[in-house]
Design a protein around this motif. Structure first.
Motif, PDB file in Angstrom:
ATOM      1  N   LEU A  29       0.823  -1.208   0.000  1.00  0.00           N
ATOM      2  CA  LEU A  29       0.000   0.000   0.000  1.00  0.00           C
ATOM      3  C   LEU A  29       0.859   1.261   0.000  1.00  0.00           C
ATOM      4  N   ALA A  30       1.947   1.233   0.763  1.00  0.00           N
ATOM      5  CA  ALA A  30       2.861   2.383   0.772  1.00  0.00           C
ATOM      6  C   ALA A  30       3.483   2.589  -0.600  1.00  0.00           C
ATOM      7  N   GLY A  31       3.851   1.481  -1.256  1.00  0.00           N
ATOM      8  CA  GLY A  31       4.386   1.584  -2.612  1.00  0.00           C
ATOM      9  C   GLY A  31       3.355   2.128  -3.583  1.00  0.00           C
ATOM     10  N   ALA A  32       2.112   1.673  -3.464  1.00  0.00           N
ATOM     11  CA  ALA A  32       1.036   2.158  -4.331  1.00  0.00           C
ATOM     12  C   ALA A  32       0.798   3.645  -4.119  1.00  0.00           C
ATOM     13  N   GLU A  33       0.838   4.082  -2.865  1.00  0.00           N
ATOM     14  CA  GLU A  33       0.678   5.511  -2.591  1.00  0.00           C
ATOM     15  C   GLU A  33       1.770   6.331  -3.269  1.00  0.00           C
ATOM     16  N   LEU A  38       3.723  10.083  -7.404  1.00  0.00           N
ATOM     17  CA  LEU A  38       4.581  10.373  -8.555  1.00  0.00           C
ATOM     18  C   LEU A  38       3.731  10.748  -9.766  1.00  0.00           C
ATOM     19  N   GLY A  39       2.649   9.989  -9.999  1.00  0.00           N
ATOM     20  CA  GLY A  39       1.793  10.254 -11.144  1.00  0.00           C
ATOM     21  C   GLY A  39       1.101  11.596 -11.063  1.00  0.00           C
ATOM     22  N   ALA A  40       0.789  12.040  -9.848  1.00  0.00           N
ATOM     23  CA  ALA A  40       0.118  13.334  -9.657  1.00  0.00           C
ATOM     24  C   ALA A  40       1.110  14.477  -9.482  1.00  0.00           C
ATOM     25  N   GLN A  41       2.405  14.178  -9.593  1.00  0.00           N
ATOM     26  CA  GLN A  41       3.482  15.161  -9.420  1.00  0.00           C
ATOM     27  C   GLN A  41       3.484  15.753  -8.013  1.00  0.00           C
ATOM     28  N   GLU A  42       2.954  14.984  -7.077  1.00  0.00           N
ATOM     29  CA  GLU A  42       3.057  15.363  -5.664  1.00  0.00           C
ATOM     30  C   GLU A  42       4.431  15.003  -5.110  1.00  0.00           C
ATOM     31  N   ALA A  43       5.125  14.120  -5.824  1.00  0.00           N
ATOM     32  CA  ALA A  43       6.463  13.695  -5.423  1.00  0.00           C
ATOM     33  C   ALA A  43       7.247  13.349  -6.681  1.00  0.00           C
ATOM     34  N   LEU A  45      11.359  11.490  -7.903  1.00  0.00           N
ATOM     35  CA  LEU A  45      12.538  10.740  -7.464  1.00  0.00           C
ATOM     36  C   LEU A  45      13.783  11.420  -7.994  1.00  0.00           C
ATOM     37  N   HIS A  46      14.727  11.636  -7.099  1.00  0.00           N
ATOM     38  CA  HIS A  46      16.061  12.109  -7.477  1.00  0.00           C
ATOM     39  C   HIS A  46      17.010  10.987  -7.092  1.00  0.00           C
ATOM     40  N   GLY A  47      17.380  10.174  -8.090  1.00  0.00           N
ATOM     41  CA  GLY A  47      18.102   8.951  -7.768  1.00  0.00           C
ATOM     42  C   GLY A  47      17.171   8.027  -7.008  1.00  0.00           C
ATOM     43  N   GLU A  48      17.563   7.654  -5.803  1.00  0.00           N
ATOM     44  CA  GLU A  48      16.725   6.791  -4.961  1.00  0.00           C
ATOM     45  C   GLU A  48      16.037   7.589  -3.856  1.00  0.00           C
ATOM     46  N   ARG A  49      16.069   8.908  -3.952  1.00  0.00           N
ATOM     47  CA  ARG A  49      15.472   9.759  -2.924  1.00  0.00           C
ATOM     48  C   ARG A  49      14.113  10.289  -3.369  1.00  0.00           C
ATOM     49  N   VAL A  50      13.195  10.346  -2.435  1.00  0.00           N
ATOM     50  CA  VAL A  50      11.855  10.862  -2.707  1.00  0.00           C
ATOM     51  C   VAL A  50      11.852  12.357  -2.411  1.00  0.00           C
ATOM     52  N   VAL A  51      11.574  13.158  -3.425  1.00  0.00           N
ATOM     53  CA  VAL A  51      11.554  14.611  -3.239  1.00  0.00           C
ATOM     54  C   VAL A  51      10.113  15.102  -3.376  1.00  0.00           C
ATOM     55  N   PRO A  52       9.711  16.081  -2.570  1.00  0.00           N
ATOM     56  CA  PRO A  52       8.335  16.588  -2.650  1.00  0.00           C
ATOM     57  C   PRO A  52       8.103  17.344  -3.947  1.00  0.00           C
ATOM     58  N   GLY A  53       6.875  17.247  -4.454  1.00  0.00           N
ATOM     59  CA  GLY A  53       6.507  17.948  -5.679  1.00  0.00           C
ATOM     60  C   GLY A  53       5.840  19.277  -5.379  1.00  0.00           C
ATOM     61  N   LEU A  54       5.299  19.887  -6.424  1.00  0.00           N
ATOM     62  CA  LEU A  54       4.718  21.219  -6.296  1.00  0.00           C
ATOM     63  C   LEU A  54       3.212  21.234  -6.545  1.00  0.00           C
ATOM     64  N   ALA A  55       2.633  20.071  -6.847  1.00  0.00           N
ATOM     65  CA  ALA A  55       1.202  20.035  -7.154  1.00  0.00           C
ATOM     66  C   ALA A  55       0.375  20.243  -5.887  1.00  0.00           C
ATOM     67  N   GLY A  56      -0.928  20.485  -6.076  1.00  0.00           N
ATOM     68  CA  GLY A  56      -1.821  20.639  -4.936  1.00  0.00           C
ATOM     69  C   GLY A  56      -2.076  19.319  -4.246  1.00  0.00           C
ATOM     70  N   MET A  57      -2.670  19.376  -3.045  1.00  0.00           N
ATOM     71  CA  MET A  57      -2.898  18.178  -2.267  1.00  0.00           C
ATOM     72  C   MET A  57      -3.959  17.281  -2.912  1.00  0.00           C
ATOM     73  N   PRO A  58      -3.784  15.951  -2.858  1.00  0.00           N
ATOM     74  CA  PRO A  58      -4.757  15.026  -3.456  1.00  0.00           C
ATOM     75  C   PRO A  58      -6.116  15.097  -2.756  1.00  0.00           C
ATOM     76  N   ASP A  59      -7.151  14.673  -3.478  1.00  0.00           N
ATOM     77  CA  ASP A  59      -8.492  14.647  -2.910  1.00  0.00           C
ATOM     78  C   ASP A  59      -8.667  13.524  -1.897  1.00  0.00           C
ATOM     79  N   ARG A 168      11.534   1.900 -10.221  1.00  0.00           N
ATOM     80  CA  ARG A 168      12.411   1.992  -9.051  1.00  0.00           C
ATOM     81  C   ARG A 168      11.634   1.791  -7.758  1.00  0.00           C
ATOM     82  N   VAL A 169      10.399   2.282  -7.698  1.00  0.00           N
ATOM     83  CA  VAL A 169       9.564   2.052  -6.525  1.00  0.00           C
ATOM     84  C   VAL A 169       9.270   0.562  -6.386  1.00  0.00           C
ATOM     85  N   LEU A 170       8.921  -0.084  -7.496  1.00  0.00           N
ATOM     86  CA  LEU A 170       8.612  -1.517  -7.459  1.00  0.00           C
ATOM     87  C   LEU A 170       9.838  -2.336  -7.045  1.00  0.00           C
TER      88      LEU A 170
END
Length: 203
Positions: A29-33, A38-43, A45-59, A168-170
């Motif tokens: 579930l964490a991987g799916a989130e 990533l698909g919503a540009q909320e986050a 990946l920079h290499g293997e690091r998760v970086v926050p995105g600039l999109a609005g918060m999900p519904d 990379r997430v998978l």
């Protein structure tokens, strides 16, 4: 619907003989989130690091919670660390959310002629049909996630995911699941050794 909700629904709709460990499901579930973020540009990946995105918060409330929990300071967080941190107890949170949304109900079952138990069962909803259709259509991301946690039987060519970040997430999810399986084996071995010692001591 989100990938994580679809994953939980198809897991619950799976064959009773293919039980999924709660820890495996939580990591999935964490991987799916993260894939949805990533698909919503909320986050990103920079290499293997998760970086926050600039999109609005999900519904979706749980996905919004996931986005809010992203580490927002360098050096950020590895995908593996995200899976372990976010995945802790996540299956229970999703079960509660689906029950609150009316997608799960508690059904009474009589067992052993004396004791009554209640278990959560899926309601026939549009969300359930959507998840089932996505699963039956072999949509690559959901197929890969269900195969990773043991809902889907591996066979033939693995699901083809075209997005490098999702791959990379998978891959990190596979590593985390393997680590969890190894830890279970170590615990089982220690319990077995302790039982042998107790027999030797006359207990």
């Amino acid at each position: 619907m989100t990938t994580s909700r679809d994953l939980l629904i198809v897991t619950m709709d799976g064959e009773p003989s293919r039980l999924v460990e709660r820890g495996d499901l939580s990591l999935g579930l964490a991987g799916a989130e993260l894939i949805d973020l990533l698909g919503a540009q909320e986050a990103g990946l920079h290499g293997e690091r998760v970086v926050p995105g600039l999109a609005g918060m999900p519904d979706d409330p749980l996905l919004r919670q996931a986005a809010s929990s992203l580490v927002r300071e360098e050096p950020y967080e590895s995908v593996g660390d995200w899976l372990w941190r976010r995945g802790r107890g996540l299956s229970a949170a999703y079960l509660s959310a689906l029950e609150a949304d009316g997608q799960l109900v508690r059904q009474r079952n009589r067992r052993w002629k004396v004791f009554w138990t209640r278990e959560l069962v899926l309601v026939d909803t549009e969300a359930r049909r959507h998840a089932a259709n996505r699963y039956r259509s072999d949509e690559p991301v959901l197929a890969a996630l269900t195969e990773a946690i043991g809902v889907r039987e591996p066979g033939g060519e693995p699901p083809k995911v075209s997005d490098d970040a999702v791959e990379r997430v998978l891959a990190a999810l596979e590593d985390a699941l393997a680590e969890l399986a190894a830890e279970r084996q170590r615990r089982d071995r220690r319990r077995g050794e302790a039982a042998v010692d107790n027999v030797r001591r006359g207990y």
